[in-house]
Write an enzyme that holds these catalytic residues in place. Structure first.
Site, PDB file in Angstrom:
ATOM      1  CB  SER A 187       6.167  -3.645   2.937  1.00 54.45           C
ATOM      2  OG  SER A 187       5.836  -5.056   3.159  1.00 54.45           O
ATOM      3  CE1 TYR A 241       2.394  -5.034   3.211  1.00 48.99           C
ATOM      4  CE2 TYR A 241       0.705  -3.263   3.519  1.00 48.99           C
ATOM      5  CZ  TYR A 241       2.143  -3.980   3.692  1.00 48.99           C
ATOM      6  OH  TYR A 241       2.884  -3.145   4.620  1.00 48.99           O
TER       7      TYR A 241
HETATM    8  P1  NAP Z   1      -1.528   0.920  11.308  1.00 49.77           P
HETATM    9  O1  NAP Z   1      -1.217   0.669  12.731  1.00 49.77           O
HETATM   10  O2  NAP Z   1      -2.621   0.208  10.584  1.00 49.77           O
HETATM   11  O3  NAP Z   1      -1.591   2.612  10.971  1.00 49.77           O
HETATM   12  C1  NAP Z   1      -2.075   2.800   9.709  1.00 49.77           C
HETATM   13  C2  NAP Z   1      -2.301   4.509   9.742  1.00 49.77           C
HETATM   14  O4  NAP Z   1      -2.506   4.947   8.623  1.00 49.77           O
HETATM   15  C3  NAP Z   1      -3.563   4.797  10.773  1.00 49.77           C
HETATM   16  O5  NAP Z   1      -3.242   6.153  11.280  1.00 49.77           O
HETATM   17  C4  NAP Z   1      -4.517   4.937   9.684  1.00 49.77           C
HETATM   18  O6  NAP Z   1      -5.538   5.933  10.198  1.00 49.77           O
HETATM   19  C5  NAP Z   1      -3.797   5.533   8.647  1.00 49.77           C
HETATM   20  N1  NAP Z   1      -4.492   5.513   7.402  1.00 49.77           N
HETATM   21  C6  NAP Z   1      -5.136   4.576   6.627  1.00 49.77           C
HETATM   22  N2  NAP Z   1      -5.820   4.900   5.519  1.00 49.77           N
HETATM   23  C7  NAP Z   1      -5.524   6.291   5.674  1.00 49.77           C
HETATM   24  C8  NAP Z   1      -5.743   7.313   4.574  1.00 49.77           C
HETATM   25  N3  NAP Z   1      -6.511   7.048   3.436  1.00 49.77           N
HETATM   26  N4  NAP Z   1      -5.767   8.431   4.894  1.00 49.77           N
HETATM   27  C9  NAP Z   1      -5.149   9.003   5.937  1.00 49.77           C
HETATM   28  N5  NAP Z   1      -4.570   7.930   6.902  1.00 49.77           N
HETATM   29  C10 NAP Z   1      -4.824   6.671   6.671  1.00 49.77           C
HETATM   30  O7  NAP Z   1      -0.297   0.614  10.307  1.00 49.77           O
HETATM   31  P2  NAP Z   1       1.324   0.493  10.804  1.00 49.77           P
HETATM   32  O8  NAP Z   1       1.599  -1.034  11.130  1.00 49.77           O
HETATM   33  O9  NAP Z   1       1.718   1.465  11.660  1.00 49.77           O
HETATM   34  O10 NAP Z   1       1.947   0.750   9.344  1.00 49.77           O
HETATM   35  C11 NAP Z   1       2.187   2.015   8.897  1.00 49.77           C
HETATM   36  C12 NAP Z   1       2.737   1.820   7.476  1.00 49.77           C
HETATM   37  O11 NAP Z   1       3.771   1.027   7.725  1.00 49.77           O
HETATM   38  C13 NAP Z   1       1.886   1.248   6.406  1.00 49.77           C
HETATM   39  O12 NAP Z   1       2.352   1.956   5.254  1.00 49.77           O
HETATM   40  C14 NAP Z   1       2.239  -0.113   6.455  1.00 49.77           C
HETATM   41  O13 NAP Z   1       1.870  -0.732   5.233  1.00 49.77           O
HETATM   42  C15 NAP Z   1       3.529  -0.036   6.877  1.00 49.77           C
HETATM   43  N6  NAP Z   1       4.359  -1.265   7.290  1.00 49.77           N
HETATM   44  C16 NAP Z   1       4.047  -1.763   8.536  1.00 49.77           C
HETATM   45  C17 NAP Z   1       4.657  -3.179   8.794  1.00 49.77           C
HETATM   46  C18 NAP Z   1       4.153  -3.682  10.209  1.00 49.77           C
HETATM   47  O14 NAP Z   1       4.649  -4.722  10.468  1.00 49.77           O
HETATM   48  N7  NAP Z   1       3.385  -3.117  10.968  1.00 49.77           N
HETATM   49  C19 NAP Z   1       5.676  -3.663   8.103  1.00 49.77           C
HETATM   50  C20 NAP Z   1       6.105  -3.095   6.840  1.00 49.77           C
HETATM   51  C21 NAP Z   1       5.497  -1.876   6.569  1.00 49.77           C
HETATM   52  P3  NAP Z   1      -6.834   5.362  10.770  1.00 49.77           P
HETATM   53  O15 NAP Z   1      -6.395   5.091  12.195  1.00 49.77           O
HETATM   54  O16 NAP Z   1      -8.067   6.305  10.859  1.00 49.77           O
HETATM   55  O17 NAP Z   1      -7.508   4.066  10.009  1.00 49.77           O
HETATM   56  C1  GCO Z   2       1.646  -9.552   6.576  1.00 49.55           C
HETATM   57  C2  GCO Z   2       2.165  -8.376   7.094  1.00 49.55           C
HETATM   58  C3  GCO Z   2       3.282  -7.751   6.624  1.00 49.55           C
HETATM   59  C4  GCO Z   2       3.697  -6.409   7.283  1.00 49.55           C
HETATM   60  C5  GCO Z   2       4.757  -6.017   6.541  1.00 49.55           C
HETATM   61  C6  GCO Z   2       5.945  -6.700   6.327  1.00 49.55           C
HETATM   62  O1  GCO Z   2       0.327  -9.754   6.444  1.00 49.55           O
HETATM   63  O2  GCO Z   2       2.484 -10.022   5.713  1.00 49.55           O
HETATM   64  O3  GCO Z   2       1.165  -7.455   7.510  1.00 49.55           O
HETATM   65  O4  GCO Z   2       2.702  -7.499   5.300  1.00 49.55           O
HETATM   66  O5  GCO Z   2       2.790  -5.876   7.438  1.00 49.55           O
HETATM   67  O6  GCO Z   2       4.516  -5.382   5.378  1.00 49.55           O
HETATM   68  O7  GCO Z   2       7.002  -5.857   6.088  1.00 49.55           O
END
Ligand code: NAP
Ligand code: GCO
Length: 262
Positions: free
Chosen positions: A147, A160
């Site tokens: 992230s 986080y």
């Molecule tokens: P999301 O839409 O919240 O999806 C997260 C997924 O993880 C959901 O399918 C959730 O399942 C699953 N999950 C959560 N806890 C779990 C557990 N204990 N066991 C199994 N599955 C679990 O998140 P996203 O935005 O796609 O993010 C995916 C990854 O990218 C995360 O690691 C997040 O930190 C990272 N990330 C996101 C962003 C962003 O801007 N979106 C940026 C940087 C990094 P449920 O639906 O059942 O809860």
């Molecule tokens: C926040 C956001 C970010 C993104 C991502 C950025 O609240 O700042 O959720 O943390 O999820 O991790 O890279």
């Protein structure tokens, strides 16, 4: 082998955790397009079923499993099932993750621990479960979804940021400890991506939305398909000498002081 063939995932088995939707689903789709067999998990059967439907609509016959990635027994059972039903896992993407946006002094230790559990302990648990078979097979790829918060802090995301900072170092340590077995462990650090996780930040009128646009040279939120190419690269033979690297796919956020006020 032609250079384009080195990006192929033909014959590979990929496990993407938490991939019923969001970033994980998008990465899994790109892996399927590159030839991989897709395995994914979610916490509840209803989400796994919805995920299977979504993959089917995309023309992908995925394998879905109910598994809480923080539960080592469930993870070991899922990995054993995949090895028996599908094959040894060649590519693991530790994608499952949660965030709790609470001012640190108001955050309970329980909430802090729950974020660390999913975002840091679980990648340890799942990586530990797949590495022995990767060693036996003579190769493996582990990709941890890091992230911006692997490098930066901000208000309300202390747990986080701590988890994602730790995940960066776990990535480097797996790379160090298992590189000699032809296992490459790298991270992808997405910028701010349009998914359910960031939906609260993108609601109309939320100043954070404009803030992110001003902090991003690309002047837009990322889309999940922006991650597809980098994810395929790190899962493929094309990255066999890339190890311990965090590839930031952020539209330039980490390079940019932010748009000057007009
Ligand atoms: P999301 O839409 O919240 O999806 C997260 C997924 O993880 C959901 O399918 C959730 O399942 C699953 N999950 C959560 N806890 C779990 C557990 N204990 N066991 C199994 N599955 C679990 O998140 P996203 O935005 O796609 O993010 C995916 C990854 O990218 C995360 O690691 C997040 O930190 C990272 N990330 C996101 C962003 C962003 O801007 N979106 C940026 C940087 C990094 P449920 O639906 O059942 O809860
Ligand atoms: C926040 C956001 C970010 C993104 C991502 C950025 O609240 O700042 O959720 O943390 O999820 O991790 O890279």
């Amino acid at each position: 082998m032609s250079i384009l063939n080195t990006f192929s995932l033909e014959g590979k088995v990929a496990l993407i955790t938490g991939a019923s939707y969001g970033i994980g689903f998008s990465i899994a789709k790109s892996y399927a397009e590159a030839g991989a067999t897709i395995c994914f998990n979610d916490l509840k059967q209803e989400f796994v079923d919805k995920g299977l439907e979504a993959y089917k609509e995309a023309g992908i016959e995925a394998h879905g499993y109910v598994c809480d990635v923080t539960n080592e027994a469930q993870v070991n059972e899922m990995v054993a099932k995949i090895e028996a039903e599908v094959g040894v896992i060649d590519v693991l993407v530790n994608n499952a993750g949660i965030i709790k946006r609470i001012p640190m002094v108001e955050m309970s230790a329980e909430d802090f621990r729950s974020v660390i559990d999913v975002d840091l302990n679980a990648p340890f648990i799942v990586s530990k479960a797949v590495i022995p078979s990767m060693i036996k097979k003579g190769h493996g790829k582990i990709i941890n979804i890091c992230s911006m918060m692997s490098e930066l802090g901000r208000e309300t995301v202390s747990a986080y940021a701590a988890a994602k900072g730790g995940l960066k170092m776990l990535t480097k340590n797996i790379a160090s400890e298992y590189g000699e077995f032809n296992i490459q462990c790298n991270g992808i650090g997405p910028g701010y991506i349009e998914t359910p996780q960031t939906a609260p930040l993108r609601v109309k009128g939320n100043p954070f939305n404009d803030f992110i646009i001003a902090k991003t040279p690309a002047a837009r939120w990322g889309r999940t398909d922006d991650l597809a190419g980098p994810a395929v690269f790190l899962a493929s033979d094309a990255s066999d000498f890339v190890n311990g690297h965090i590839l930031y796919v952020d539209g330039g956020i980490l390079a940019y002081i932010g748009k000057q006020p007009s």
